[in-house]
Design a protein around this motif. Structure first.
Motif, PDB file in Angstrom:
ATOM      1  N   PRO A  51       0.816  -1.220   0.000  1.00  0.00           N
ATOM      2  CA  PRO A  51       0.000   0.000   0.000  1.00  0.00           C
ATOM      3  C   PRO A  51       0.850   1.271   0.000  1.00  0.00           C
ATOM      4  N   ALA A  52       0.371   2.278  -0.729  1.00  0.00           N
ATOM      5  CA  ALA A  52       0.924   3.617  -0.622  1.00  0.00           C
ATOM      6  C   ALA A  52       0.312   4.290   0.606  1.00  0.00           C
ATOM      7  N   VAL A  53       0.692   5.543   0.845  1.00  0.00           N
ATOM      8  CA  VAL A  53       0.102   6.297   1.952  1.00  0.00           C
ATOM      9  C   VAL A  53      -1.414   6.402   1.742  1.00  0.00           C
ATOM     10  N   SER A  54      -2.166   6.293   2.845  1.00  0.00           N
ATOM     11  CA  SER A  54      -3.635   6.331   2.838  1.00  0.00           C
ATOM     12  C   SER A  54      -4.252   5.137   2.109  1.00  0.00           C
ATOM     13  N   GLN A  55      -3.572   4.009   2.162  1.00  0.00           N
ATOM     14  CA  GLN A  55      -4.103   2.774   1.573  1.00  0.00           C
ATOM     15  C   GLN A  55      -3.927   1.607   2.543  1.00  0.00           C
ATOM     16  N   LEU A  56      -4.746   0.565   2.346  1.00  0.00           N
ATOM     17  CA  LEU A  56      -4.528  -0.736   2.966  1.00  0.00           C
ATOM     18  C   LEU A  56      -4.107  -1.696   1.867  1.00  0.00           C
ATOM     19  N   GLY A  57      -3.199  -2.612   2.179  1.00  0.00           N
ATOM     20  CA  GLY A  57      -2.720  -3.527   1.148  1.00  0.00           C
ATOM     21  C   GLY A  57      -2.085  -4.762   1.738  1.00  0.00           C
ATOM     22  N   VAL A  58      -1.265  -5.429   0.930  1.00  0.00           N
ATOM     23  CA  VAL A  58      -0.677  -6.714   1.312  1.00  0.00           C
ATOM     24  C   VAL A  58       0.843  -6.644   1.131  1.00  0.00           C
ATOM     25  N   VAL A  59       1.578  -7.024   2.193  1.00  0.00           N
ATOM     26  CA  VAL A  59       3.038  -7.089   2.142  1.00  0.00           C
ATOM     27  C   VAL A  59       3.467  -8.429   2.725  1.00  0.00           C
ATOM     28  N   ASP A  60       4.116  -9.260   1.887  1.00  0.00           N
ATOM     29  CA  ASP A  60       4.643 -10.558   2.353  1.00  0.00           C
ATOM     30  C   ASP A  60       3.593 -11.382   3.098  1.00  0.00           C
ATOM     31  N   GLY A  61       2.394 -11.457   2.522  1.00  0.00           N
ATOM     32  CA  GLY A  61       1.349 -12.278   3.115  1.00  0.00           C
ATOM     33  C   GLY A  61       0.663 -11.658   4.322  1.00  0.00           C
ATOM     34  N   ILE A  62       0.907 -10.384   4.575  1.00  0.00           N
ATOM     35  CA  ILE A  62       0.307  -9.686   5.718  1.00  0.00           C
ATOM     36  C   ILE A  62      -0.600  -8.568   5.205  1.00  0.00           C
ATOM     37  N   LEU A  63      -1.813  -8.459   5.742  1.00  0.00           N
ATOM     38  CA  LEU A  63      -2.690  -7.322   5.458  1.00  0.00           C
ATOM     39  C   LEU A  63      -2.243  -6.162   6.335  1.00  0.00           C
ATOM     40  N   VAL A  64      -1.914  -5.016   5.713  1.00  0.00           N
ATOM     41  CA  VAL A  64      -1.367  -3.892   6.459  1.00  0.00           C
ATOM     42  C   VAL A  64      -2.156  -2.617   6.175  1.00  0.00           C
ATOM     43  N   ASP A  65      -2.113  -1.696   7.144  1.00  0.00           N
ATOM     44  CA  ASP A  65      -2.861  -0.439   7.095  1.00  0.00           C
ATOM     45  C   ASP A  65      -1.873   0.731   7.121  1.00  0.00           C
TER      46      ASP A  65
END
Length: 480
Positions: free
Chosen positions: A262-276
């Motif tokens: 995710p960029a700033v102000s996004q939720l996304g996925v990094v290495d199998g982790i959902l991140v905010d």
């Protein structure tokens, strides 16, 4: 976070509807509670309904016992003296009733608009979800997350629980997880959600809306007046366009969700982790882990997107990260949504009968490889070239069923000519067993046999549930 107070089912003071002539268009899930709520508030209610079947007569008797006038088999004529129409969401804007209302200057509300206006002064805020596909799953995930945070909530709206029942019942809520269809949004001009999300946009219900632009505009109404966050799909720029066009409260932010980092102000996925990276302090540098991809059931790409959208709405309401993880772990999807039925001889059999349009089917096909695809039914005016072209490399074989299967066969001939196709020209009760048998013959160990029809079911089945049940029964029969 305030505690939501719900109004009682009968008002105690004067009502804006007292003595007002209101026509309720359509009975069913929304019309019945609308007519009762208006009658209880002193309105002079006339209910009109196109149909005159046994169910309609039963509902009419229930309303007539309260003193409400009901006209069955006549949904086209505007009753004399009508000052307001409250319509069932499925009634098309072009109906003669609404044309007559427009000529007479009579406003038209949907049941969602009525529910919004009947909320009490301390009513629970709404976290609202729309989109072509994934609405119900996302709203159920959202409700599960909110419950894990200890909040009093319910999944309501287009999901089967009437919003009127939710806002007028005795139950007290802190927040509501609300599913809204494009039909409902069309008839809800004053709705203002706390935060809203459009999951995706693809051609659907164009016969009702008249054009893709009109369909998208109705979906975009969910963002009007949002207070905290307008949640959009980074992979679908049209959803972000709708955010840009919306008139929101000052300070409301655009928050994207993505299957990428995710960029700033996004939720996304990094290495199998959902991140905010939206609802954290110093989001330029910081990200908050929410859950693992494996916490999402099933962890198909489009379902991870649903989970991120649900998480974004929950986080906009101040829900802690731990509750996102716990809520996603507790969530179990409804039947016929990429449901694993069985493994036979190393082949997985998956039921996604709910994939009733091309957009949903493409998302389902993207989750597996290689695939023997069972498809077909009622196309509802859909075209299949893009779906087939984007999915061709995943296909081991295709088994076609249903009334409009030729449309898919022609798209396969154009974009995947090397893929073997079995075309089943039968609609009897044994058709699904033959389809699964043919799919088993085409499949190899490691493949997935996937029912993702990309079409409606009513040519052969009562609904998509019955179609999925037939698929599962056929798989079990082969396994036996």
């Amino acid at each position: 976070m305030g505690s939501g107070q719900v109004t009682s089912s009968v008002p105690s003071g004067p009502s804006e509807f007292q003595g007002k002539h209101v026509t309720v268009a359509g009975l069913g899930v929304s019309g019945l509670p609308a007519a009762k709520a208006l009658h209880a508030r002193g309105a002079i209610v006339t209910a009109v309904n196109d149909g005159d079947d046994a169910r309609a007569r039963e509902q009419a008797a229930e309303l007539e016992a309260l003193g409400i006038t009901v006209r069955l088999g006549d949904g086209a004529t505007l009753p004399e003296g009508t000052e307001l129409i409250v319509t069932a969401p499925g009634w098309q804007p072009g109906k003669p009733l609404f044309q007559a209302a427009e000529e007479a200057g009579v406003p038209v509300w949907g049941d969602v608009e009525l529910a919004w206006r009947l909320r009490g002064p301390d009513a629970a805020p709404w976290l609202a979800v729309t989109g072509t596909n994934g609405k119900t799953t996302t709203v159920q995930m959202l409700a599960s997350i909110l419950k894990a945070a200890g909040l009093r909530t319910a999944a309501v709206g287009n999901i089967g629980v009437s919003l009127l029942d939710a806002v007028l019942g005795d139950e007290q809520y802190d927040v509501l997880a609300v599913e809204l269809s494009s039909y409902q949004l069309h008839w809800a001009p004053s709705l203002r959600a706390y935060s809203g999300a459009v999951l995706n946009l693809a051609p659907d219900h164009l016969d009702w809306h008249g054009s893709m632009d009109a369909y998208a505009a109705d979906k975009g109404r969910i963002y009007e007046g949002n207070q905290v966050a307008c949640v959009y799909n980074v992979a679908d720029p049209r959803t972000e366009d709708l955010v840009r066009e919306a008139d929101v409260e000052e300070g409301c932010r655009a928050v994207g969700f993505t299957l990428q980092a995710p960029a700033v102000s996004q939720l996304g996925v990094v290495d199998g982790i959902l991140v905010d990276r939206a609802f954290v302090e110093n989001r330029q540098k910081n990200a908050q882990e929410l859950a693992e991809v494996s916490d999402v059931d099933p962890p198909a790409p489009h379902n991870i997107a649903n989970a991120l959208a649900a998480a974004a709405l929950a986080r906009s309401f101040g829900v802690p990260a731990q509750a996102v993880r716990d809520g996603l772990r507790a969530f179990k999807p409804d039947a016929h949504r990429i449901a694993h039925v069985a493994d036979l001889d190393g082949v997985a059999y998956v039921d996604d009968s709910k994939a009733t349009n091309t957009h949903a089917a493409e998302a389902s096909l993207a989750a597996y490889e290689p695939i023997v695809w069972i498809a077909g039914g009622l196309a509802k005016g859909a075209e299949f070239d893009e779906l087939v072209a984007n999915s061709a490399k995943r296909l081991r074989g295709v088994v076609l069923i249903g009334a409009d299967r030729a449309l898919i066969r022609e798209a396969l001939a154009r974009h995947a000519p090397e893929v073997p196709v079995v075309d089943l020209d039968r609609t009897d009760t044994g058709a699904m067993l033959q389809a699964v048998t043919e799919a088993k013959r085409l499949a190899q160990a490691g493949d997935t046999v996937l029912l993702a029809p990309a079409c409606a079911s009513m040519d052969m089945f009562t609904n998509y549930n019955q179609r999925g049940d037939a698929f599962a029964a056929a798989v079990r029969e082969l396994g036996a």
